[in-house]
Design an enzyme around this catalytic site. Structure first.
Site, PDB file in Angstrom:
ATOM      1  N   SER A   1     -38.470 -19.707  35.639  1.00 58.57           N
ATOM      2  CA  SER A   1     -38.557 -20.148  37.018  1.00 58.57           C
ATOM      3  C   SER A   1     -39.546 -19.245  37.741  1.00 58.57           C
ATOM      4  CB  SER A   1     -37.175 -20.033  37.660  1.00 58.57           C
ATOM      5  OG  SER A   1     -37.277 -19.829  39.042  1.00 58.57           O
ATOM      6  N   SER A   2     -40.184 -19.771  38.775  1.00 58.22           N
ATOM      7  CA  SER A   2     -41.190 -18.959  39.483  1.00 58.22           C
ATOM      8  C   SER A   2     -40.560 -17.773  40.223  1.00 58.22           C
ATOM      9  CB  SER A   2     -41.973 -19.833  40.465  1.00 58.22           C
ATOM     10  OG  SER A   2     -41.088 -20.422  41.394  1.00 58.22           O
ATOM     11  N   CYS A   3     -39.221 -17.769  40.352  1.00 60.95           N
ATOM     12  CA  CYS A   3     -38.572 -16.661  41.068  1.00 60.95           C
ATOM     13  C   CYS A   3     -38.562 -15.366  40.254  1.00 60.95           C
ATOM     14  CB  CYS A   3     -37.148 -17.025  41.477  1.00 60.95           C
ATOM     15  SG  CYS A   3     -36.030 -17.154  40.079  1.00 60.95           S
TER      16      CYS A   3
ATOM     17  N   TYR B   1     -30.404 -14.590  39.316  1.00 60.57           N
ATOM     18  CA  TYR B   1     -30.952 -15.677  38.503  1.00 60.57           C
ATOM     19  C   TYR B   1     -32.263 -15.214  37.863  1.00 60.57           C
ATOM     20  CZ  TYR B   1     -32.674 -20.383  37.397  1.00 60.57           C
ATOM     21  OH  TYR B   1     -33.152 -21.498  36.755  1.00 60.57           O
TER      22      TYR B   1
ATOM     23  N   LYS C   1     -33.460 -14.911  33.869  1.00 58.96           N
ATOM     24  CA  LYS C   1     -34.631 -15.603  33.341  1.00 58.96           C
ATOM     25  C   LYS C   1     -35.628 -14.629  32.704  1.00 58.96           C
ATOM     26  CE  LYS C   1     -33.837 -19.965  34.015  1.00 58.96           C
ATOM     27  NZ  LYS C   1     -33.715 -20.820  32.818  1.00 58.96           N
TER      28      LYS C   1
ATOM     29  N   HIS D   1     -33.253 -27.806  47.020  1.00 65.60           N
ATOM     30  CA  HIS D   1     -34.520 -27.189  47.401  1.00 65.60           C
ATOM     31  C   HIS D   1     -35.173 -27.975  48.540  1.00 65.60           C
ATOM     32  CE1 HIS D   1     -33.968 -25.572  43.203  1.00 65.60           C
ATOM     33  NE2 HIS D   1     -34.031 -24.495  43.962  1.00 65.60           N
TER      34      HIS D   1
END
Length: 312
Positions: A110-112, A139, A143, A182
């Site tokens: 994920s981009s987070c 999270y 990841k 989102h």
């Protein structure tokens, strides 16, 4: 390691936004031997059950699109659950693929995972170069561990395990819950409900100035299959649309697609969040993949899916 039309392919999380798109796209490309298990059929938190599944199903290729996901609120309120469950799920799936002798695995992050204040656009090298966004670090840490696990299994066991980091996704089977969805699905639902109720205005948070990137789920699915066939590096790879849009323009497009006739009011007392989040997808684009679905077309298809599921 090439997929052929009757390769045994396991899609973990095949009911979710991304997993269902990978499943649809594999079917569309003529792959016939797809393996999926619902949560009721296979609890990915149960190590024994996952090991037994792998021993019986013997998948040759594995797409890891299963995760416990939620918005900022859910991440903030359930940090232990987000960290523990995501670590368990990916540990069982990645280790299980190795034990079962799978030929190749693609792990989706994920981009987070990127630092909160990383320069834009986000390059793969920026991983672990600074502190994470505190609201979803649990999270993100899970990841990051998944990426590192794929790298470790490559190094120690010579597994062809790769990782891809998608930008913000949207499309069929998205989550439209106003508490933890989102921004794009939340806007679709907001404008739809305002139109249905005959309201004269929709209030959106912040100034509308932040820039965000969105990729239609079927484009991500095509990228995942492309990477499974053409990519084998230890370094994970970004998957983005390649350009971003302001929240103001996004809201305007959703308003138009939904056909809401009223006004948009910006509540500037509410926070804007990060000013910009754009992935640098240069490495993927250089390999020859590119997205096919424009934002407006994607929002049209997403709204059609929303109507089919929630407004019969």
């Amino acid at each position: 390691m090439h997929l052929d039309k009757n390769s045994r392919i396991y899609i973990a999380g095949h009911r979710g936004l991304v997993g269902s798109a990978i499943w649809r796209e594999l079917q569309a490309q003529g792959f016939t031997n797809l393996i999926g298990r619902t949560h009721a059929e296979l609890d990915l938190l149960d190590a024994g059950a996952v090991a037994e599944f792998y021993a019986n199903a013997r998948p040759e290729f594995v797409f890891v699109a299963a995760a416990k996901v939620g918005g900022i609120l859910a991440n903030n309120n359930h940090p232990a659950q987000f960290l523990f469950e995501n670590l368990q799920i990916q540990n069982h799936l990645i280790h299980g693929a190795h034990i079962a002798g799978a030929k190749k695995l693609l792990f989706l992050g994920s981009s987070c995972i990127y630092p909160k204040l990383a320069p834009q656009p986000l390059k793969e090298d920026y991983l672990l170069s600074g502190p994470l966004e505190p609201t979803n670090e649990w999270y993100a840490v899970a990841k990051i561990a998944g990426i590192k696990m794929c790298q470790a299994y490559r190094r120690q066991y010579d597994c062809d395990f790769i990782s891809a980091m998608p930008t913000n996704m949207y499309g069929p089977n998205d989550n439209y819950d106003l508490q933890n969805s989102h921004v794009l699905p939340a806007l679709i639902r907001k404008f739809h409900e305002a139109k249905a109720a005959g309201k004269s205005e929709v209030v959106c948070w912040g100034t509308g100035a932040p820039l965000r990137e969105f990729l239609y789920a079927d484009d991500l699915a095509r990228a995942c299959i492309f990477l499974m066939q053409n990519y084998s590096d230890e370094q994970f790879i970004n998957v983005g649309y390649g350009s971003d849009v302001s929240i103001k323009d996004l809201a305007g497009t959703v308003k138009q697609v939904v056909g809401f006739p009223g006004q948009i009011v910006w509540d500037t007392s509410k926070p804007d969040g990060t000013p910009r989040k754009l992935m640098d997808s240069t490495r993927l684009l250089a390999l020859g993949w590119k997205p096919q679905v424009s934002l407006e077309d994607g929002i049209r298809m997403a709204y059609a899916d929303f109507l089919k599921r929630f407004a019969p």
